[in-house]
Design a protein around this motif. Sequence first.
Motif, PDB file in Angstrom:
ATOM      1  N   VAL A  56     -19.424  -3.216   7.037  1.00 39.19           N
ATOM      2  CA  VAL A  56     -17.346  -4.369   6.498  1.00 39.19           C
ATOM      3  C   VAL A  56     -17.119  -3.384   7.305  1.00 39.19           C
ATOM      4  O   VAL A  56     -16.361  -2.269   7.604  1.00 39.19           O
ATOM      5  CB  VAL A  56     -17.970  -4.134   5.300  1.00 39.19           C
ATOM      6  N   SER A  57     -16.246  -4.495   7.724  1.00 38.14           N
ATOM      7  CA  SER A  57     -14.629  -4.803   8.712  1.00 38.14           C
ATOM      8  C   SER A  57     -14.022  -4.054   8.341  1.00 38.14           C
ATOM      9  O   SER A  57     -14.072  -4.306   6.565  1.00 38.14           O
ATOM     10  CB  SER A  57     -14.974  -5.877   9.540  1.00 38.14           C
ATOM     11  N   ARG A  58     -12.985  -2.765   8.524  1.00 36.05           N
ATOM     12  CA  ARG A  58     -11.959  -1.958   7.663  1.00 36.05           C
ATOM     13  C   ARG A  58     -11.203  -3.365   7.920  1.00 36.05           C
ATOM     14  O   ARG A  58     -10.158  -3.213   6.349  1.00 36.05           O
ATOM     15  CB  ARG A  58     -11.624  -0.864   8.361  1.00 36.05           C
ATOM     16  N   ALA A  61     -12.390  -3.573  -1.267  1.00 36.61           N
ATOM     17  CA  ALA A  61     -12.095  -3.259  -3.270  1.00 36.61           C
ATOM     18  C   ALA A  61     -12.804  -3.599  -3.875  1.00 36.61           C
ATOM     19  O   ALA A  61     -12.769  -2.556  -4.638  1.00 36.61           O
ATOM     20  CB  ALA A  61     -10.680  -4.272  -3.232  1.00 36.61           C
ATOM     21  N   HIS A  62     -14.086  -4.604  -3.883  1.00 39.65           N
ATOM     22  CA  HIS A  62     -14.621  -4.788  -4.847  1.00 39.65           C
ATOM     23  C   HIS A  62     -15.837  -3.765  -4.821  1.00 39.65           C
ATOM     24  O   HIS A  62     -16.023  -3.623  -6.057  1.00 39.65           O
ATOM     25  CB  HIS A  62     -14.654  -6.146  -3.940  1.00 39.65           C
ATOM     26  N   SER A 121     -16.022  -1.590  -7.877  1.00 41.08           N
ATOM     27  CA  SER A 121     -17.455  -1.424  -8.741  1.00 41.08           C
ATOM     28  C   SER A 121     -17.641   0.274  -9.177  1.00 41.08           C
ATOM     29  O   SER A 121     -18.250   0.416 -10.025  1.00 41.08           O
ATOM     30  CB  SER A 121     -18.139  -2.608  -8.476  1.00 41.08           C
ATOM     31  N   ILE A 122     -17.723   0.934  -7.896  1.00 45.14           N
ATOM     32  CA  ILE A 122     -17.958   2.326  -7.530  1.00 45.14           C
ATOM     33  C   ILE A 122     -17.880   2.718  -9.001  1.00 45.14           C
ATOM     34  O   ILE A 122     -18.264   4.088  -9.732  1.00 45.14           O
ATOM     35  CB  ILE A 122     -18.869   2.605  -6.595  1.00 45.14           C
ATOM     36  N   ASP A 176     -22.475  -9.385  -3.960  1.00 47.67           N
ATOM     37  CA  ASP A 176     -21.197 -10.081  -4.861  1.00 47.67           C
ATOM     38  C   ASP A 176     -19.862 -10.421  -4.575  1.00 47.67           C
ATOM     39  O   ASP A 176     -19.251 -11.243  -5.364  1.00 47.67           O
ATOM     40  CB  ASP A 176     -21.572 -10.041  -6.528  1.00 47.67           C
ATOM     41  N   ALA A 177     -19.995  -9.263  -3.116  1.00 49.35           N
ATOM     42  CA  ALA A 177     -17.736  -9.046  -3.513  1.00 49.35           C
ATOM     43  C   ALA A 177     -17.565 -10.568  -2.305  1.00 49.35           C
ATOM     44  O   ALA A 177     -18.294 -11.555  -1.406  1.00 49.35           O
ATOM     45  CB  ALA A 177     -17.902  -8.562  -1.995  1.00 49.35           C
ATOM     46  N   PRO A 178     -16.128 -11.089  -3.441  1.00 49.45           N
ATOM     47  CA  PRO A 178     -15.894 -12.044  -2.381  1.00 49.45           C
ATOM     48  C   PRO A 178     -15.622 -12.173  -1.063  1.00 49.45           C
ATOM     49  O   PRO A 178     -14.879 -11.277  -0.476  1.00 49.45           O
ATOM     50  CB  PRO A 178     -14.361 -12.593  -2.697  1.00 49.45           C
TER      51      PRO A 178
END
Length: 66
Positions: free
Chosen positions: A21-23, A30-31, A35-36, A60-62
């Motif tokens: 995932v790109s920074r 953040a999602h 969750s973690i 499920d992240a937007p």
Amino acid sequence: MFDPAMTALLRAVLDEVCKDVSRFESGARAHVASSILQAATKGDTSPDRLQQIGREALHDAPTMWR
């Protein structure tokens, strides 16, 4: 809140789950982090389980493309 070892584990799990995932996709990251962190706060501290929770959150992240 968490001791240094748990903080390092949470960071490592987040980095592993979000390795592709790109920074710049801060919303997705953040999602996953939320969750973690929520799972760990509830006592779910197994590295494998945290990774599973993180992967589910990433799925499920937007995103800006949805």
